[in-house]
Design a protein around this motif. Sequence first.
Motif, PDB file in Angstrom:
ATOM      1  N   MET A  37       0.853  -1.156   0.000  1.00  0.00           N
ATOM      2  CA  MET A  37       0.000   0.000   0.000  1.00  0.00           C
ATOM      3  C   MET A  37       0.899   1.218   0.000  1.00  0.00           C
ATOM      4  O   MET A  37       1.848   1.304   0.761  1.00  0.00           O
ATOM      5  N   THR A  38       0.583   2.198  -0.841  1.00  0.00           N
ATOM      6  CA  THR A  38       1.351   3.427  -0.947  1.00  0.00           C
ATOM      7  C   THR A  38       0.485   4.601  -0.528  1.00  0.00           C
ATOM      8  O   THR A  38      -0.677   4.705  -0.932  1.00  0.00           O
ATOM      9  N   VAL A  39       1.054   5.475   0.278  1.00  0.00           N
ATOM     10  CA  VAL A  39       0.347   6.664   0.742  1.00  0.00           C
ATOM     11  C   VAL A  39       1.124   7.887   0.265  1.00  0.00           C
ATOM     12  O   VAL A  39       2.335   7.978   0.456  1.00  0.00           O
ATOM     13  N   THR A  40       0.427   8.838  -0.364  1.00  0.00           N
ATOM     14  CA  THR A  40       1.066  10.057  -0.845  1.00  0.00           C
ATOM     15  C   THR A  40       0.475  11.256  -0.105  1.00  0.00           C
ATOM     16  O   THR A  40      -0.748  11.410  -0.036  1.00  0.00           O
TER      17      THR A  40
ATOM     18  N   GLY B  15       4.014  15.888   2.071  1.00  0.00           N
ATOM     19  CA  GLY B  15       5.364  15.689   2.593  1.00  0.00           C
ATOM     20  C   GLY B  15       6.136  14.577   1.898  1.00  0.00           C
ATOM     21  O   GLY B  15       7.312  14.365   2.167  1.00  0.00           O
ATOM     22  N   GLY B  16       5.485  13.834   1.009  1.00  0.00           N
ATOM     23  CA  GLY B  16       6.169  12.760   0.298  1.00  0.00           C
ATOM     24  C   GLY B  16       5.301  11.532   0.156  1.00  0.00           C
ATOM     25  O   GLY B  16       4.120  11.532   0.491  1.00  0.00           O
ATOM     26  N   THR B  17       5.914  10.468  -0.356  1.00  0.00           N
ATOM     27  CA  THR B  17       5.234   9.202  -0.593  1.00  0.00           C
ATOM     28  C   THR B  17       5.906   8.119   0.226  1.00  0.00           C
ATOM     29  O   THR B  17       7.142   8.052   0.300  1.00  0.00           O
ATOM     30  N   GLY B  18       5.113   7.269   0.823  1.00  0.00           N
ATOM     31  CA  GLY B  18       5.653   6.167   1.607  1.00  0.00           C
ATOM     32  C   GLY B  18       4.866   4.894   1.362  1.00  0.00           C
ATOM     33  O   GLY B  18       3.729   4.920   0.896  1.00  0.00           O
ATOM     34  N   SER B  19       5.509   3.763   1.655  1.00  0.00           N
ATOM     35  CA  SER B  19       4.858   2.461   1.505  1.00  0.00           C
ATOM     36  C   SER B  19       4.742   1.805   2.863  1.00  0.00           C
ATOM     37  O   SER B  19       5.640   1.911   3.701  1.00  0.00           O
TER      38      SER B  19
END
Length: 106
Positions: free
Chosen positions: A1-4, A7-11
């Motif tokens: 799952m990726t969250v944008t 402040g940026g994008t994280g998995s």
Amino acid sequence: MTVTTPGGTGSLGFFYYMPLPALTGISPAAGPAAGSDQEIVITGRNLAGAIDVYFGPTRAVIQSVSDTQVAVRAAGAPGPGGVAVTVTGPGGMPSGSFTYLSGPDI
């Protein structure tokens, strides 16, 4: 799952979709209101992981579980009549029906 976010994008890990369970039969479909030691087999698909089975408001005792069957022993009922049978598991709560029969009059 990726969250944008701004402040940026994280998995973060994975997300798994569970297939919806379905009931296709209950055998036998009727039994004595007094209850019995007879095994009742609930058939369907995607039933693996079932954690609870209820006959109306009463919890049944699960004997075994597979992807296509749940075997239970149902408790007695307050009287004759139909009740909903609900299987609770990770993919949902499919339901069917069971009929409690009155006993012989003595």
